[in-house]
Design a protein around this motif. Structure first.
Motif, PDB file in Angstrom:
ATOM      1  N   ALA A  80      -0.037  -5.875  -1.729  1.00  0.00           N
ATOM      2  CA  ALA A  80       0.438  -5.590  -0.366  1.00  0.00           C
ATOM      3  C   ALA A  80       0.019  -6.685   0.611  1.00  0.00           C
ATOM      4  O   ALA A  80       0.793  -7.090   1.482  1.00  0.00           O
ATOM      5  CB  ALA A  80      -0.107  -4.234   0.091  1.00  0.00           C
ATOM      6  N   ILE A  81      -1.199  -7.195   0.441  1.00  0.00           N
ATOM      7  CA  ILE A  81      -1.679  -8.256   1.326  1.00  0.00           C
ATOM      8  C   ILE A  81      -0.868  -9.526   1.124  1.00  0.00           C
ATOM      9  O   ILE A  81      -0.469 -10.203   2.083  1.00  0.00           O
ATOM     10  CB  ILE A  81      -3.180  -8.510   1.079  1.00  0.00           C
ATOM     11  CG1 ILE A  81      -4.008  -7.316   1.583  1.00  0.00           C
ATOM     12  CG2 ILE A  81      -3.643  -9.799   1.772  1.00  0.00           C
ATOM     13  CD1 ILE A  81      -5.465  -7.348   1.171  1.00  0.00           C
ATOM     14  N   LEU A  82      -0.592  -9.865  -0.129  1.00  0.00           N
ATOM     15  CA  LEU A  82       0.150 -11.090  -0.414  1.00  0.00           C
ATOM     16  C   LEU A  82       1.591 -11.001   0.070  1.00  0.00           C
ATOM     17  O   LEU A  82       2.172 -12.016   0.480  1.00  0.00           O
ATOM     18  CB  LEU A  82       0.110 -11.388  -1.914  1.00  0.00           C
ATOM     19  CG  LEU A  82      -1.278 -11.787  -2.455  1.00  0.00           C
ATOM     20  CD1 LEU A  82      -1.218 -12.012  -3.959  1.00  0.00           C
ATOM     21  CD2 LEU A  82      -1.802 -13.046  -1.755  1.00  0.00           C
ATOM     22  N   ARG A  83       2.172  -9.827   0.033  1.00  0.00           N
ATOM     23  CA  ARG A  83       3.541  -9.671   0.512  1.00  0.00           C
ATOM     24  C   ARG A  83       3.638  -9.951   2.014  1.00  0.00           C
ATOM     25  O   ARG A  83       4.688 -10.360   2.502  1.00  0.00           O
ATOM     26  CB  ARG A  83       4.038  -8.252   0.215  1.00  0.00           C
ATOM     27  CG  ARG A  83       4.430  -8.020  -1.236  1.00  0.00           C
ATOM     28  CD  ARG A  83       4.776  -6.572  -1.470  1.00  0.00           C
ATOM     29  NE  ARG A  83       5.182  -6.331  -2.867  1.00  0.00           N
ATOM     30  CZ  ARG A  83       5.309  -5.122  -3.408  1.00  0.00           C
ATOM     31  NH1 ARG A  83       5.053  -4.038  -2.668  1.00  0.00           N
ATOM     32  NH2 ARG A  83       5.676  -4.994  -4.654  1.00  0.00           N
ATOM     33  N   ARG A  84       2.543  -9.734   2.716  1.00  0.00           N
ATOM     34  CA  ARG A  84       2.573  -9.873   4.181  1.00  0.00           C
ATOM     35  C   ARG A  84       1.904 -11.159   4.661  1.00  0.00           C
ATOM     36  O   ARG A  84       1.612 -11.295   5.845  1.00  0.00           O
ATOM     37  CB  ARG A  84       1.864  -8.668   4.824  1.00  0.00           C
ATOM     38  CG  ARG A  84       2.656  -7.376   4.731  1.00  0.00           C
ATOM     39  CD  ARG A  84       1.936  -6.243   5.483  1.00  0.00           C
ATOM     40  NE  ARG A  84       1.623  -6.617   6.846  1.00  0.00           N
ATOM     41  CZ  ARG A  84       2.465  -6.559   7.867  1.00  0.00           C
ATOM     42  NH1 ARG A  84       3.699  -6.138   7.663  1.00  0.00           N
ATOM     43  NH2 ARG A  84       2.091  -6.913   9.089  1.00  0.00           N
ATOM     44  N   LEU A 119      -5.294 -13.804  -3.440  1.00  0.00           N
ATOM     45  CA  LEU A 119      -4.747 -14.872  -4.290  1.00  0.00           C
ATOM     46  C   LEU A 119      -5.610 -15.100  -5.534  1.00  0.00           C
ATOM     47  O   LEU A 119      -5.122 -15.603  -6.557  1.00  0.00           O
ATOM     48  CB  LEU A 119      -4.661 -16.181  -3.490  1.00  0.00           C
ATOM     49  CG  LEU A 119      -3.546 -16.287  -2.443  1.00  0.00           C
ATOM     50  CD1 LEU A 119      -3.771 -17.503  -1.559  1.00  0.00           C
ATOM     51  CD2 LEU A 119      -2.172 -16.360  -3.115  1.00  0.00           C
ATOM     52  N   SER A 120      -6.901 -14.755  -5.451  1.00  0.00           N
ATOM     53  CA  SER A 120      -7.807 -14.989  -6.575  1.00  0.00           C
ATOM     54  C   SER A 120      -7.803 -13.858  -7.595  1.00  0.00           C
ATOM     55  O   SER A 120      -8.505 -13.930  -8.611  1.00  0.00           O
ATOM     56  CB  SER A 120      -9.232 -15.199  -6.060  1.00  0.00           C
ATOM     57  OG  SER A 120      -9.790 -13.978  -5.595  1.00  0.00           O
ATOM     58  N   HIS A 121      -7.033 -12.794  -7.366  1.00  0.00           N
ATOM     59  CA  HIS A 121      -7.010 -11.646  -8.283  1.00  0.00           C
ATOM     60  C   HIS A 121      -6.562 -12.107  -9.676  1.00  0.00           C
ATOM     61  O   HIS A 121      -5.509 -12.738  -9.825  1.00  0.00           O
ATOM     62  CB  HIS A 121      -6.070 -10.571  -7.741  1.00  0.00           C
ATOM     63  CG  HIS A 121      -6.229  -9.250  -8.417  1.00  0.00           C
ATOM     64  ND1 HIS A 121      -5.833  -9.017  -9.721  1.00  0.00           N
ATOM     65  CD2 HIS A 121      -6.754  -8.072  -7.968  1.00  0.00           C
ATOM     66  CE1 HIS A 121      -6.102  -7.770 -10.045  1.00  0.00           C
ATOM     67  NE2 HIS A 121      -6.662  -7.170  -8.983  1.00  0.00           N
ATOM     68  N   ALA A 142       0.316 -15.560  -7.329  1.00  0.00           N
ATOM     69  CA  ALA A 142      -0.432 -16.497  -6.488  1.00  0.00           C
ATOM     70  C   ALA A 142       0.206 -17.881  -6.514  1.00  0.00           C
ATOM     71  O   ALA A 142       0.309 -18.552  -5.478  1.00  0.00           O
ATOM     72  CB  ALA A 142      -1.884 -16.575  -6.951  1.00  0.00           C
ATOM     73  N   TYR A 143       0.649 -18.315  -7.703  1.00  0.00           N
ATOM     74  CA  TYR A 143       1.289 -19.624  -7.823  1.00  0.00           C
ATOM     75  C   TYR A 143       2.574 -19.678  -6.992  1.00  0.00           C
ATOM     76  O   TYR A 143       2.820 -20.644  -6.253  1.00  0.00           O
ATOM     77  CB  TYR A 143       1.600 -19.919  -9.296  1.00  0.00           C
ATOM     78  CG  TYR A 143       2.185 -21.296  -9.524  1.00  0.00           C
ATOM     79  CD1 TYR A 143       1.351 -22.408  -9.665  1.00  0.00           C
ATOM     80  CD2 TYR A 143       3.561 -21.480  -9.588  1.00  0.00           C
ATOM     81  CE1 TYR A 143       1.893 -23.684  -9.849  1.00  0.00           C
ATOM     82  CE2 TYR A 143       4.103 -22.743  -9.776  1.00  0.00           C
ATOM     83  CZ  TYR A 143       3.269 -23.839  -9.905  1.00  0.00           C
ATOM     84  OH  TYR A 143       3.805 -25.089 -10.095  1.00  0.00           O
TER      85      TYR A 143
END
Length: 932
Positions: free
Chosen positions: A849-853, A877-879, A886-887
Motif C-alpha cells: 500500500a505504501i509503495l502504491r502511493r 522498498l527493502s521488503h 521495488a525494481y
C-alpha cells in the motif's frame, strides 16, 4: 513624556533600516500617504514624523517604540514583549525617571516611587514591579499551574495549555504575571501579550520563525478576544507546537473551551479560597494595614471579591462585618471619589462616569475623548483648555484614585475593570445623585457622543465594542449609519470596519463588498484592517478565480496594503500579475510587496533589483535582490558586507561571494555578535577558522554557534563536548555533543532516559541511539508503550517502536499504527515497519500500500512544503518479498526525477539507483534517521 528635542535626537541616531521599521510600525496610526517619504534627509523625515504624531497625540507611542529598541536592542514582535531581567530593569528605570522628572518639576519625588500600596490598589506602574519585588502571594494552585504549563511544551495541548478563569477582581492577572516571572526565571522565553489581535496579525509568525525551542505566550483578559481570532490562534498553534499559550480572564472564547476543564488545566482563584493568603501577605509588607487586613480575613468575608476587600482595606480604617456591608463600603468609596472630582470640575466627574460605559465593552478611551465628554457635560467652561496638560495639573491629579493616563497610547484607563463596573452599580443605587446611569438610553447617549465628538480611535472602538456586546441596544440600521458617518469623516481606524467582515452584522455579501470598496478609498493602507479582510475573503470565496476578482476590485478601488497586494499577485493569472508587479516595483514602499514582485518576475526584474540594491533601505529587499542577481550582484554584495549591520544581509552576501568573502568572514568572526553570521563565517572558512571555533566554544552562549564549532572541530572538541554536556542547558547543544562523543556519552544518555517525560524529544532520540540495548532504555521503552497516546509525542512513539526490545505490546502498537498508516506521522510509520524486523511477511500488505502511493505522498509533501521524509517508503522498498515491485518502482522514480529534478529526496534518489544496480537496502540492516 520625553521632549520633542530628545525624540528627534533619538530618531536621528537610528540606522536607515531601523527608521524604516519604525515607520512600518506606525502605519496603522498614521495614513501611509502622510508618512515622510524617503527623498528627504532622515532629520527632515524625523521632524515631520514627530509633527504628525503630535497632531494625533501619539508621541507616547513613538517613545515606547524607541524605548523598546533601547532596552531590548531590537523591535519586538508586535503586540508582545518579553518577560525577564530586561523587563525588570526597564520598569525600575521608568520608576527612577518618574521620580527625577517629579523632582525637576518641584514635586515630591517619593510620591512617584512604586510601593506595595500602589501594587495593592492596582496602579499600572506597579503591575510588574510588585511581582518582581515579591509583594504578591502566589496562589495555592501556582505549583500545579507552573508544572502543567512546562509539561505542555512537549505535548499537543498548547492552545491553551492552561487557563486562569474567574470573576472580575479575583486575582487572575497577578497569578498570570507570577507565572510569567517564574517561567522566565527558569530560563524559558516568555512573552506577555499586550495586544492579542495585533500579535496574531503581525507578530506570531516572527516568533515561530525565530526559534523552535519552547516559547510561552501569556494573554490576560482573554474574554475580550473575539472567537474568530481565538480560532485562528488555535489553528496557528496546532501547527507550531513550540508556542505554548496560557490565558486568564472572566471566561474563555468558545474555540478554547474544549481545551481545558476542571481538573485539566482550568484554575479559578475564587474557588482556591486564597484571599486569606493575600491578606496575610499584605499584613507582612504593609504593617500599617496589618490590623485591618487580619480582620478582613475573618469567616464572614471568606466569599468576598478580592478587589472589594483591597479597596476597602486601602481606604477605610473600620472593616466591614459582612458581605453586604463590604459592598456598601465599596460603593460609598467610589461615590466619594466621584464627589471629589465633581468638586473640582463637575463635567469631568460626569465624563468619568460616562467612560465606564466604554470600559464596560472592553475599551479604554483616549484622553481627547474624555475631555470631549467633559466638555459635553459642562459646556462653555473652557474644559479643553483646563485639561490640556496632564502632568502637574491638579484637575488630572484628582482622578488618580480611579484612573490613570497612559502616555503611550494617550488613553485614560481605569485601574481595574471592577472600579468601572462599581461606578455603574453605584449610579444604579443612587450613590451618585439623581442622574440615571446604567440603562440602555444612557449607553446609547454615550455612544452617540463618542462617535460625534470622540477621537478617531475611541469612536471606532466604541462602535465596535457596543455592537458586539450590546447588539440589542443599537439597531443594525443605526450601526450602518454610524459606519457611513465615520467613513465620510475619513476615520482610518480598523475596529469599526472589521464589523463588516465578521458575524456581528447580518449583511448580504455584496453589501459587505461595497463597504470594503468604499473603505479602500478612505483607508487604503491599514494593514490591520486589510489583513482581516484577506482572512474573510479566504473564508467566503473558495475558488481562486473568485478571490482574484475581489482582490482586484479592492486594488482598483485604491487599496494599497500589502495584506491585499501580495495575495492579489499570487491569485491573478501570471501575465496579469506580472503587469501589476512591474507597476508596484516603481510605486510601492512595502518591502513585502517589493520582494514578492521580484520573486514573481524573476529575470524580468533584474534591472529593478539592481536599482533597489542602490536605493532601498530594507534588508529583506537586499536579500531578495542579491539572490536573484547572483554573481551579477557581487560588487553590491561586497559593498553591503562593509556597510550593512543586518544579519540576514551579511549572511546572504557571504554565501553569494563564497571564497571571495573570506577576509570579511575573518573580520566578522571577531566583530559580529549575531549567531547566524558567526555560523555562516565558520562554515565558509572551515579549517581556517579552527582557532576562532575554539575561542567561541569558551566564549559564546548561542547554541547554534556552539553546535557549529563542535561540528567544525570534530574530535578536537571532545573535551569541550564533555564540558558542555554538564554546563549547557540547551538540548540542541546536547544533541551535537552526543553525536560527537558517541559511546563516551553513554553515562549522560543513561541518566536522561529514565526522565523521558521531562527530556526534550530530539535529545531523547539521540540518548536512545547512544544507549543501545541497555536495561535503562528497555524500561523507558516499556513505559512509553504503556503510556502511548496519553502523553507520548509521535517522535517518541517512533523511538519506542524502533528500539531493539521485542515485546507483544510493541508488536500491537506497531499494528495499530500501520492499520491507520495514511493518517499517522510518517516517521512513526517507518518505525512501525522496523518493529517487524524478523517477520516481514506480517506487514507485506502494508508495504504494498505504501509503495502504491509513493508518487502522491511525495507530490503532497512538495505541494504543502512538508519536511522531506521517505524512510517508510525506503523501508517498504527493502521488503524481501517485493524485490520485483521495488525494481519497477525505482525505475519509475528515476524517470520522474529526470523529468522533474528535485522531486525525489537525495536519500530516496540514492536508494532508487542502488536498487537498479542490485544493491538496494535490506530489511534488517537499513536504518532511517528520525527527523527531529
Amino acid at each position: 513624556m520625553a521632549s520633542r528635542e530628545k525624540l528627534l535626537k533619538r530618531l536621528e541616531s537610528l540606522t536607515n533600516s531601523q527608521f524604516k521599521a519604525m515607520l512600518f510600525r506606525l502605519d496603522n496610526d498614521i495614513p501611509a500617504s502622510h508618512l515622510p517619504s524617503g527623498d528627504a534627509s532622515q532629520t527632515v523625515r524625523a521632524i515631520d514624523l514627530i509633527r504628525l504624531l503630535e497632531q494625533q497625540s501619539k508621541l507616547g507611542l513613538l517613545q515606547r517604540l524607541l524605548d523598546e529598541l533601547d532596552w531590548f536592542k531590537e523591535f519586538l514582535p508586535e503586540g508582545a514583549y518579553p518577560v525577564g531581567q530586561k523587563l525588570q530593569e526597564r520598569e525600575e528605570a521608568r520608576e527612577r525617571q518618574d521620580m527625577e522628572e517629579a523632582e525637576a518639576r518641584g514635586e515630591y519625588p517619593e510620591d512617584y516611587r512604586v510601593t506595595p500600596e500602589k501594587f495593592y490598589t492596582f496602579k499600572p506602574e506597579a503591575n510588574w514591579l510588585g511581582i518582581f519585588r515579591g509583594w504578591d502571594a502566589p496562589w495555592t494552585f501556582h505549583s500545579e499551574l507552573l508544572q502543567r504549563v512546562i509539561d505542555a511544551r512537549r505535548g499537543r495541548n498548547n492552545c491553551p495549555a492552561a487557563a486562569i478563569i474567574g470573576h472580575g477582581g479575583s486575582g487572575k492577572s497577578v497569578a498570570l504575571r507570577r507565572l510569567a516571572v517564574d517561567l522566565a526565571e527558569q530560563g524559558y522565553k516568555v512573552w506577555w501579550v499586550k495586544e492579542a489581535e495585533q500579535l496574531l496579525q503581525f507578530g506570531l509568525s516572527k516568533l515561530a520563525e525565530a526559534d523552535d525551542s519552547p516559547q510561552f505566550l501569556l494573554i490576560d483578559d482573554i474574554h475580550y478576544l473575539e472567537d474568530g481570532y481565538a480560532k485562528r490562534y488555535r489553528r496557528y498553534l496546532q501547527k507550531n507546537r513550540s508556542l505554548v499559550l496560557v490565558v486568564a480572564g472572566r471566561g474563555l472564547p468558545t474555540a478554547f473551551k474544549v481545551r481545558v476543564g476542571s481538573g485539566s488545566g482550568l484554575f479559578d482563584p475564587y474557588d482556591a479560597g486564597d484571599r486569606g493568603l493575600v491578606l496575610n501577605k499584605i499584613a507582612d509588607v504593609i504593617p500599617k494595614w496589618a490590623d485591618t487586613a487580619k480582620e478582613l480575613a475573618t469567616e464572614p468575608l471568606q466569599k468576598a471579591r478580592l478587589i472589594r476587600l483591597l479597596v476597602v482595606l486601602a481606604r477605610r480604617k473600620v472593616p466591614p462585618r459582612n458581605l453586604e456591608e463590604l459592598e456598601r463600603f465599596f460603593l460609598e468609596i467610589l461615590a466619594d471619589d466621584i464627589d471629589k472630582i465633581r468638586s473640582v470640575l463637575p463635567g469631568l466627574a460626569d465624563a468619568v462616569i460616562d467612560a465606564t460605559a466604554i470600559r464596560e465593552v472592553g475599551r479604554d478611551i483616549s484622553r481627547v475623548t474624555l475631555i470631549a465628554l467633559a466638555d459635553y457635560r459642562q459646556p462653555e467652561k473652557q474644559i479643553p483648555t483646563l485639561l490640556e496638560d496632564v502632568i502637574g495639573n491638579p484637575r488630572w491629579k484628582v482622578l488618580e484614585s480611579l484612573i490613570s493616563h497612559n502616555p503611550e497610547y494617550d488613553t485614560v484607563q481605569f485601574h481595574h475593570d471592577e472600579l468601572a463596573e462599581g461606578i455603574i452599580l453605584a449610579g444604579g443605587e443612587k450613590y451618585l445623585g439623581s442622574r440615571i446611569i446604567g440603562d440602555d438610553a444612557w449607553r446609547r447617549e454615550i455612544l452617540n457622543v463618542v462617535i460625534n465628538r470622540g477621537s478617531v480611535d475611541s469612536s471606532s472602538n466604541a462602535l465596535s465594542g457596543f455592537v458586539r456586546k450590546y447588539p440589542d441596544i443599537i439597531s443594525q440600521e443605526r450601526t450602518m449609519e454610524y459606519i457611513h458617518q465615520l467613513l465620510a469623516a475619513g476615520n482610518s481606524h480598523h475596529a469599526y470596519m472589521r464589523l463588516i467582515v465578521d458575524e456581528a452584522l447580518d449583511l448580504e455579501q455584496q453589501e459587505r463588498l461595497e463597504l470594503l470598496l468604499a473603505a479602500a478609498r478612505v483607508i487604503p493602507f491599514n494593514r490591520w484592517l486589510w489583513g482581516t479582510v484577506w482572512v474573510w475573503i479566504q473564508r467566503q470565496y473558495q475558488k481562486k478565480e473568485e478571490r482574484s476578482e475581489v482582490l482586484e476590485q479592492l486594488y482598483q478601488a485604491g487599496c494599497q496594503s500589502f495584506a491585499i497586494l501580495i495575495p492579489l499577485l499570487q491569485h491573478l493569472p501570471h501575465k496579469s500579475a506580472c503587469i501589476i508587479a512591474k507597476r508596484l516595483l516603481k510605486e510601492s514602499e512595502y518591502h513585502q510587496v517589493l520582494c514578492t514582485c521580484i520573486s514573481l518576475l524573476g529575470d524580468e526584474a533584474k534591472d529593478d533589483a539592481k536599482r533597489l540594491l542602490k536605493e532601498s533601505e530594507y534588508h529583506q529587499v537586499f536579500c531578495t535582490c542579491l539572490k536573484l542577481l547572483g554573481n551579477e550582484a557581487k560588487d553590491d554584495a561586497k559593498r553591503l558586507l562593509n556597510k550593512s549591520e543586518d544579519k540576514d544581509v551579511l549572511c546572504t552576501c557571504l554565501n553569494l561571494l563564497g571564497n571571495e568573502a573570506k577576509d570579511d568572514a575573518k573580520r566578522l568572526l571577531n566583530k559580529s555578535e549575531y549567531p547566524d553570521v558567526l555560523c555562516t563565517c565558520l562554515n565558509l572558512l572551515g579549517n581556517e577558522a579552527k582557532d576562532d571555533a575554539k575561542r567561541l566554544l569558551n566564549k559564546s552562549e548561542y547554541p547554534e554557534v556552539l553546535c557549529t564549532c563542535l561540528k567544525l572541530l570534530g574530535n578536537e572538541a571532545k573535551d569541550d563536548a564533555e564540558r558542555l554536556l554538564t554546563e549547557s542547558n540547551d538540548s540542541q547543544v546536547h544533541c551535537t555533543c552526543l553525536d560527537l562523543l558517541g559511546d563516551a556519552a553513554k553515562p549522560f544518555a543513561l541518566e536522561r532516559i529514565p526522565c523521558w517525560t521531562e527530556t526534550d524529544p530530539a535529545l531523547l532520540v539521540r540518548c536512545f541511539q547512544v544507549a543501545g540495548a541497555t536495561p535503562e532504555a528497555g524500561k523507558a521503552v516499556a513505559e512509553m508503550l504503556v503510556a502511548w497516546n496519553k502523553r507520548v509525542p509521535p517522535i517518541l512513539r517512533a523511538v519506542a517502536l524502533r528500539a531493539p526490545f521485542d515485546t507483544p505490546l510493541r508488536i500491537q502498537r506497531a499494528y495499530d499504527v500501520l492499520h491507520n498508516w495514511r493518517g499517522e506521522y510518517r516517521q512513526l510509520v517507518g518505525a512501525a515497519l522496523t518493529a517487524f524486523w524478523d517477520d516481514p511477511d506480517a506487514v507485506t500488505e502494508y508495504c504494498i500500500a505504501i509503495l502504491r502511493r509513493w508518487h502522491s505522498e511525495i507530490f503532497y509533501r512538495h505541494k504543502h512544503n512538508r519536511i522531506a521524509y521517505d524512510g517508510h517508503i525506503i523501508k517498504a522498498l527493502s521488503h524481501p518479498a517485493l524485490k520485483d515491485d521495488a525494481y519497477y518502482i525505482a525505475r519509475k522514480m528515476l524517470g520522474t526525477e529526470a523529468k522533474s529534478p528535485g522531486f525525489l529526496s537525495i536519500e530516496l534518489h540514492r536508494q532508487a539507483e542502488n536498487i537498479i544496480q542490485g544493491q538496494g537496502p535490506t530489511w534488517t540492516t537499513y536504518k532511517e534517521e528520525i527527523s527531529v
